[in-house]
Design a protein around this motif. Structure first.
Motif, PDB file in Angstrom:
ATOM      1  N   ASN A  62       0.826  -1.209   0.000  1.00 61.19           N
ATOM      2  CA  ASN A  62       0.000   0.000   0.000  1.00 61.19           C
ATOM      3  C   ASN A  62       0.859   1.258   0.000  1.00 61.19           C
ATOM      4  N   ALA A  63       0.250   2.352  -0.419  1.00 62.92           N
ATOM      5  CA  ALA A  63       0.962   3.628  -0.434  1.00 62.92           C
ATOM      6  C   ALA A  63       1.120   4.165   0.988  1.00 62.92           C
ATOM      7  N   ARG A  64       2.125   4.997   1.141  1.00 65.95           N
ATOM      8  CA  ARG A  64       2.323   5.675   2.417  1.00 65.95           C
ATOM      9  C   ARG A  64       1.238   6.725   2.580  1.00 65.95           C
ATOM     10  N   THR A  65       0.582   6.756   3.721  1.00 67.14           N
ATOM     11  CA  THR A  65      -0.516   7.693   3.927  1.00 67.14           C
ATOM     12  C   THR A  65      -0.285   8.514   5.186  1.00 67.14           C
ATOM     13  N   TRP A  66      -0.710   9.759   5.133  1.00 65.52           N
ATOM     14  CA  TRP A  66      -0.513  10.619   6.299  1.00 65.52           C
ATOM     15  C   TRP A  66      -1.562  10.300   7.352  1.00 65.52           C
ATOM     16  N   ILE A  67      -1.161  10.447   8.610  1.00 66.62           N
ATOM     17  CA  ILE A  67      -2.110  10.199   9.676  1.00 66.62           C
ATOM     18  C   ILE A  67      -2.206  11.356  10.656  1.00 66.62           C
ATOM     19  N   ALA A  68      -1.155  12.143  10.789  1.00 71.07           N
ATOM     20  CA  ALA A  68      -1.216  13.274  11.715  1.00 71.07           C
ATOM     21  C   ALA A  68      -0.166  14.306  11.328  1.00 71.07           C
ATOM     22  N   MET A  69      -0.555  15.582  11.438  1.00 67.38           N
ATOM     23  CA  MET A  69       0.350  16.684  11.111  1.00 67.38           C
ATOM     24  C   MET A  69       0.239  17.770  12.167  1.00 67.38           C
ATOM     25  N   ALA A  70       1.360  18.394  12.474  1.00 70.67           N
ATOM     26  CA  ALA A  70       1.381  19.509  13.413  1.00 70.67           C
ATOM     27  C   ALA A  70       2.067  20.689  12.743  1.00 70.67           C
ATOM     28  N   GLY A  71       1.352  21.805  12.642  1.00 69.56           N
ATOM     29  CA  GLY A  71       1.896  22.992  12.028  1.00 69.56           C
ATOM     30  C   GLY A  71       2.680  23.840  13.013  1.00 69.56           C
ATOM     31  N   ASN A  72       3.441  24.794  12.481  1.00 66.22           N
ATOM     32  CA  ASN A  72       4.232  25.653  13.353  1.00 66.22           C
ATOM     33  C   ASN A  72       3.385  26.741  14.013  1.00 66.22           C
ATOM     34  N   ASP A  73       2.077  26.748  13.688  1.00 72.05           N
ATOM     35  CA  ASP A  73       1.160  27.697  14.319  1.00 72.05           C
ATOM     36  C   ASP A  73       0.367  27.043  15.442  1.00 72.05           C
ATOM     37  N   GLY A  74       0.724  25.815  15.776  1.00 74.00           N
ATOM     38  CA  GLY A  74       0.046  25.119  16.867  1.00 74.00           C
ATOM     39  C   GLY A  74      -1.132  24.279  16.439  1.00 74.00           C
ATOM     40  N   THR A  75      -1.454  24.312  15.151  1.00 73.40           N
ATOM     41  CA  THR A  75      -2.584  23.519  14.671  1.00 73.40           C
ATOM     42  C   THR A  75      -2.172  22.067  14.459  1.00 73.40           C
ATOM     43  N   SER A  76      -3.144  21.184  14.494  1.00 74.03           N
ATOM     44  CA  SER A  76      -2.898  19.774  14.234  1.00 74.03           C
ATOM     45  C   SER A  76      -4.080  19.200  13.460  1.00 74.03           C
ATOM     46  N   ASN A  77      -3.777  18.216  12.648  1.00 78.95           N
ATOM     47  CA  ASN A  77      -4.804  17.557  11.849  1.00 78.95           C
ATOM     48  C   ASN A  77      -4.575  16.054  11.874  1.00 78.95           C
ATOM     49  N   TYR A  78      -5.658  15.321  11.763  1.00 84.10           N
ATOM     50  CA  TYR A  78      -5.599  13.870  11.844  1.00 84.10           C
ATOM     51  C   TYR A  78      -6.413  13.225  10.733  1.00 84.10           C
ATOM     52  N   ALA A  79      -5.924  12.086  10.288  1.00 82.85           N
ATOM     53  CA  ALA A  79      -6.728  11.259   9.393  1.00 82.85           C
ATOM     54  C   ALA A  79      -7.904  10.686  10.182  1.00 82.85           C
ATOM     55  N   ASP A  80      -8.993  10.442   9.485  1.00 80.35           N
ATOM     56  CA  ASP A  80     -10.187   9.925  10.154  1.00 80.35           C
ATOM     57  C   ASP A  80      -9.911   8.603  10.869  1.00 80.35           C
ATOM     58  N   SER A  81      -9.008   7.812  10.319  1.00 84.07           N
ATOM     59  CA  SER A  81      -8.736   6.493  10.872  1.00 84.07           C
ATOM     60  C   SER A  81      -8.119   6.538  12.264  1.00 84.07           C
ATOM     61  N   VAL A  82      -7.524   7.671  12.646  1.00 83.72           N
ATOM     62  CA  VAL A  82      -6.854   7.753  13.949  1.00 83.72           C
ATOM     63  C   VAL A  82      -7.426   8.849  14.836  1.00 83.72           C
ATOM     64  N   LYS A  83      -8.337   9.641  14.301  1.00 85.95           N
ATOM     65  CA  LYS A  83      -8.898  10.771  15.043  1.00 85.95           C
ATOM     66  C   LYS A  83      -9.551  10.271  16.340  1.00 85.95           C
ATOM     67  N   GLY A  84      -9.230  10.934  17.432  1.00 84.39           N
ATOM     68  CA  GLY A  84      -9.784  10.551  18.728  1.00 84.39           C
ATOM     69  C   GLY A  84      -8.971   9.494  19.453  1.00 84.39           C
ATOM     70  N   ARG A  85      -8.022   8.878  18.768  1.00 86.45           N
ATOM     71  CA  ARG A  85      -7.192   7.849  19.399  1.00 86.45           C
ATOM     72  C   ARG A  85      -5.715   8.252  19.457  1.00 86.45           C
ATOM     73  N   PHE A  86      -5.256   8.991  18.459  1.00 86.06           N
ATOM     74  CA  PHE A  86      -3.861   9.409  18.390  1.00 86.06           C
ATOM     75  C   PHE A  86      -3.769  10.907  18.669  1.00 86.06           C
ATOM     76  N   THR A  87      -2.660  11.305  19.279  1.00 92.77           N
ATOM     77  CA  THR A  87      -2.420  12.710  19.572  1.00 92.77           C
ATOM     78  C   THR A  87      -1.008  13.078  19.156  1.00 92.77           C
ATOM     79  N   ILE A  88      -0.902  14.123  18.336  1.00 91.12           N
ATOM     80  CA  ILE A  88       0.402  14.595  17.899  1.00 91.12           C
ATOM     81  C   ILE A  88       0.789  15.829  18.695  1.00 91.12           C
ATOM     82  N   SER A  89       2.083  15.940  18.981  1.00 90.97           N
ATOM     83  CA  SER A  89       2.577  17.132  19.658  1.00 90.97           C
ATOM     84  C   SER A  89       3.984  17.442  19.158  1.00 90.97           C
ATOM     85  N   ARG A  90       4.364  18.700  19.298  1.00 89.91           N
ATOM     86  CA  ARG A  90       5.674  19.156  18.843  1.00 89.91           C
ATOM     87  C   ARG A  90       6.398  19.887  19.956  1.00 89.91           C
TER      88      ARG A  90
END
Length: 118
Positions: free
Chosen positions: A43-71
């Motif tokens: 399978n292709a590599r797929t994104w699951i979580a991103m953290a921007g330099n403005d403090g924002t974060s985004n999650y793929a639906d498959s992990v939302k509510g279960r995974f937490t990203i921090s920088r």
């Protein structure tokens, strides 16, 4: 040359937790994005979580509510706290970094295996 090194992968039981860490080294203009992708065989590599330099974060639906990203910008590190793990979370997890929004460079870590199994 920018290098990304992941750590924290391994074996977890369904419903369990793991925490991935990634540290960036080398010279770079800035760090616009840090995040995580994952890939399973065939399978292709797929994104699951991103953290921007403005403090924002985004999650793929498959992990939302279960995974937490921090920088930690001072340490040039990104973390992924993975809770309520499922067997379908089994994959190689790759750290990702983009230096600038426009005309930036993309970098990847070498990957760390996460296996969720009883």
């Amino acid at each position: 040359q920018v290098q990304l090194v992941e750590s924290g992968g391994g074996l977890a039981q369904p419903g369990g937790s793991l925490r991935l860490s990634c540290v960036a080294s080398g010279w770079m203009d800035d760090i616009y994005l840090m995040g995580w992708y994952r890939q399973t065989p065939g399978n292709a590599r797929t994104w699951i979580a991103m953290a921007g330099n403005d403090g924002t974060s985004n999650y793929a639906d498959s992990v939302k509510g279960r995974f937490t990203i921090s920088r930690d910008n001072a340490k040039k590190m990104v973390y992924l706290q993975m809770d309520t793990l499922k067997p379908e979370d089994t994959a190689i997890y790759y750290c990702y970094l983009r230096t600038l929004l426009i005309a930036g460079d993309d970098y990847w870590g070498q990957g760390t295996q996460v296996t969720v199994s009883s």
